[in-house]
Motif scaffolding. Structure first.
Motif, mmCIF file in Angstrom:
data_model
loop_
_atom_site.group_PDB
_atom_site.id
_atom_site.type_symbol
_atom_site.label_atom_id
_atom_site.label_comp_id
_atom_site.label_asym_id
_atom_site.label_seq_id
_atom_site.Cartn_x
_atom_site.Cartn_y
_atom_site.Cartn_z
ATOM 1 N N LEU A 1 10.737 26.656 -27.887
ATOM 2 C CA LEU A 1 10.225 25.846 -26.796
ATOM 3 C C LEU A 1 11.352 25.598 -25.806
ATOM 4 C CD1 LEU A 1 8.552 25.038 -29.480
ATOM 5 C CD2 LEU A 1 7.894 23.006 -28.175
ATOM 6 N N ARG A 2 11.010 25.592 -24.532
ATOM 7 C CA ARG A 2 12.001 25.365 -23.496
ATOM 8 C C ARG A 2 11.405 24.521 -22.378
ATOM 9 N NH1 ARG A 2 13.320 27.665 -18.662
ATOM 10 N NH2 ARG A 2 11.710 29.270 -18.930
ATOM 11 N N GLU A 3 12.080 23.432 -22.062
ATOM 12 C CA GLU A 3 11.654 22.558 -20.980
ATOM 13 C C GLU A 3 12.234 23.037 -19.654
ATOM 14 O OE1 GLU A 3 12.535 20.019 -24.681
ATOM 15 O OE2 GLU A 3 13.603 21.519 -23.490
ATOM 16 N N SER A 4 11.496 22.826 -18.594
ATOM 17 C CA SER A 4 12.006 23.112 -17.268
ATOM 18 C C SER A 4 11.401 22.129 -16.277
ATOM 19 C CB SER A 4 11.701 24.546 -16.842
ATOM 20 O OG SER A 4 10.309 24.790 -16.809
ATOM 21 N N GLY A 5 12.151 21.851 -15.230
ATOM 22 C CA GLY A 5 11.701 20.928 -14.212
ATOM 23 C C GLY A 5 12.886 20.280 -13.526
ATOM 24 N N PRO A 6 12.625 19.330 -12.657
ATOM 25 C CA PRO A 6 13.700 18.724 -11.877
ATOM 26 C C PRO A 6 14.558 17.796 -12.724
ATOM 27 C CG PRO A 6 11.655 17.596 -11.439
ATOM 28 C CD PRO A 6 11.306 18.781 -12.306
ATOM 29 N N GLY A 7 15.819 17.749 -12.393
ATOM 30 C CA GLY A 7 16.706 16.806 -13.046
ATOM 31 C C GLY A 7 16.780 15.460 -12.351
ATOM 32 N N LEU A 8 16.322 15.411 -11.112
ATOM 33 C CA LEU A 8 16.372 14.190 -10.329
ATOM 34 C C LEU A 8 15.038 13.998 -9.629
ATOM 35 C CD1 LEU A 8 18.114 11.826 -9.243
ATOM 36 C CD2 LEU A 8 18.737 13.322 -7.343
ATOM 37 N N VAL A 9 14.469 12.817 -9.770
ATOM 38 C CA VAL A 9 13.192 12.479 -9.152
ATOM 39 C C VAL A 9 13.333 11.125 -8.470
ATOM 40 C CG1 VAL A 9 10.727 12.140 -9.504
ATOM 41 C CG2 VAL A 9 11.978 13.737 -10.958
ATOM 42 N N LYS A 10 12.746 11.013 -7.314
ATOM 43 C CA LYS A 10 12.808 9.747 -6.586
ATOM 44 C C LYS A 10 11.766 8.764 -7.104
ATOM 45 C CE LYS A 10 14.561 11.794 -2.316
ATOM 46 N NZ LYS A 10 15.900 11.188 -2.467
ATOM 47 N N PRO A 11 12.069 7.468 -7.044
ATOM 48 C CA PRO A 11 11.083 6.472 -7.465
ATOM 49 C C PRO A 11 9.763 6.639 -6.732
ATOM 50 C CG PRO A 11 13.215 5.439 -7.168
ATOM 51 C CD PRO A 11 13.355 6.851 -6.660
ATOM 52 N N VAL B 1 6.991 7.092 -11.006
ATOM 53 C CA VAL B 1 8.173 6.895 -11.841
ATOM 54 C C VAL B 1 9.082 5.812 -11.265
ATOM 55 C CG1 VAL B 1 8.095 9.225 -12.758
ATOM 56 C CG2 VAL B 1 9.473 8.741 -10.715
ATOM 57 N N THR B 2 9.795 5.173 -12.164
ATOM 58 C CA THR B 2 10.802 4.176 -11.841
ATOM 59 C C THR B 2 12.084 4.544 -12.568
ATOM 60 O OG1 THR B 2 10.466 2.655 -13.690
ATOM 61 C CG2 THR B 2 8.926 2.492 -11.839
ATOM 62 N N PRO B 3 13.184 3.852 -12.276
ATOM 63 C CA PRO B 3 14.411 4.131 -13.029
ATOM 64 C C PRO B 3 14.264 3.970 -14.534
ATOM 65 C CG PRO B 3 14.948 2.941 -11.036
ATOM 66 C CD PRO B 3 13.450 2.975 -11.119
ATOM 67 N N GLU B 4 13.281 3.194 -14.986
ATOM 68 C CA GLU B 4 13.049 3.038 -16.423
ATOM 69 C C GLU B 4 12.561 4.321 -17.071
ATOM 70 O OE1 GLU B 4 13.863 0.214 -18.078
ATOM 71 O OE2 GLU B 4 14.639 -0.431 -16.122
ATOM 72 N N ASP B 5 12.141 5.279 -16.280
ATOM 73 C CA ASP B 5 11.708 6.568 -16.801
ATOM 74 C C ASP B 5 12.861 7.552 -16.957
ATOM 75 O OD1 ASP B 5 8.872 6.004 -16.990
ATOM 76 O OD2 ASP B 5 8.859 6.037 -14.791
ATOM 77 N N THR B 6 14.048 7.160 -16.574
ATOM 78 C CA THR B 6 15.214 8.009 -16.796
ATOM 79 C C THR B 6 15.398 8.237 -18.291
ATOM 80 O OG1 THR B 6 16.342 7.309 -14.773
ATOM 81 C CG2 THR B 6 17.712 8.154 -16.554
ATOM 82 N N ALA B 7 15.496 9.492 -18.684
ATOM 83 C CA ALA B 7 15.561 9.814 -20.103
ATOM 84 C C ALA B 7 15.822 11.297 -20.267
ATOM 85 C CB ALA B 7 14.247 9.453 -20.810
ATOM 86 N N GLN C 1 17.498 16.501 -19.121
ATOM 87 C CA GLN C 1 17.795 15.193 -18.558
ATOM 88 C C GLN C 1 17.037 15.001 -17.259
ATOM 89 O OE1 GLN C 1 19.947 12.508 -19.554
ATOM 90 N NE2 GLN C 1 18.862 11.525 -17.837
ATOM 91 N N VAL C 2 16.353 13.885 -17.157
ATOM 92 C CA VAL C 2 15.662 13.506 -15.927
ATOM 93 C C VAL C 2 16.174 12.137 -15.495
ATOM 94 C CG1 VAL C 2 13.473 12.977 -14.817
ATOM 95 C CG2 VAL C 2 13.608 14.834 -16.481
ATOM 96 N N THR C 3 16.637 12.064 -14.281
ATOM 97 C CA THR C 3 17.114 10.814 -13.712
ATOM 98 C C THR C 3 16.212 10.419 -12.556
ATOM 99 O OG1 THR C 3 19.406 11.291 -14.327
ATOM 100 C CG2 THR C 3 19.050 9.650 -12.602
#
Length: 127
Positions: A4-14, A87-93, A122-124
């Motif tokens: 399994l491999r995850e892909s997507g953005p590492g940074l997302v705006k609130p 999303v909010t900063p609490e979703d950083t994980a 990592q998603v921030t």
């Protein structure tokens, strides 16, 4: 071997929607008795189950997140995708995809219940 491999953005705006895709190799995601999960681990916190999509397309979500969560799949690409809205900063994980061979909706995660994991991504959430 199942991978399994995850892909997507590492940074997302609130307030935006986070979309992460898990690409599976070695087994069809439509094979019976498989549950394809999203799990996350915020900094300093325990692993948290987000939800799954089963081999038949059924879904289940954590009660704390279900209002913002949708999991879909593309069987032709052998992928399943997490969408987490507002999303909010609490979703950083760190976000993981993982397989389980039994249904389960426990918010607390026992790693041993999942036989295959992605490496995590990592998603921030930050402006």
């Amino acid at each position: 071997q199942v991978q399994l491999r995850e892909s997507g953005p590492g940074l997302v705006k609130p307030a935006q929607t986070l979309s992460l895709t898990c690409t599976v190799s070695g087994v069809s995601i439509t094979t019976n008795y498989q549950f394809w999960n999203w799990i996350r681990q915020p900094p300093g916190k325990q692993l948290e189950w987000i939800g799954y999509i089963s081999n038949s397309g059924g879904t289940a979500y954590s009660p704390s997140l279900e209002s913002r969560t949708s999991i879909s799949r593309d069987t032709s690409k052998n992928q399943f995708t997490l969408h987490l809205s507002s999303v909010t900063p609490e979703d950083t994980a760190i976000y993981y995809c993982a397989r389980k061979t039994r249904p389960g909706r426990r918010i607390g995660v026992d790693r041993g219940e999942y036989d295959y994991w992605g490496q995590g991504t990592q998603v921030t959430v930050s402006s």
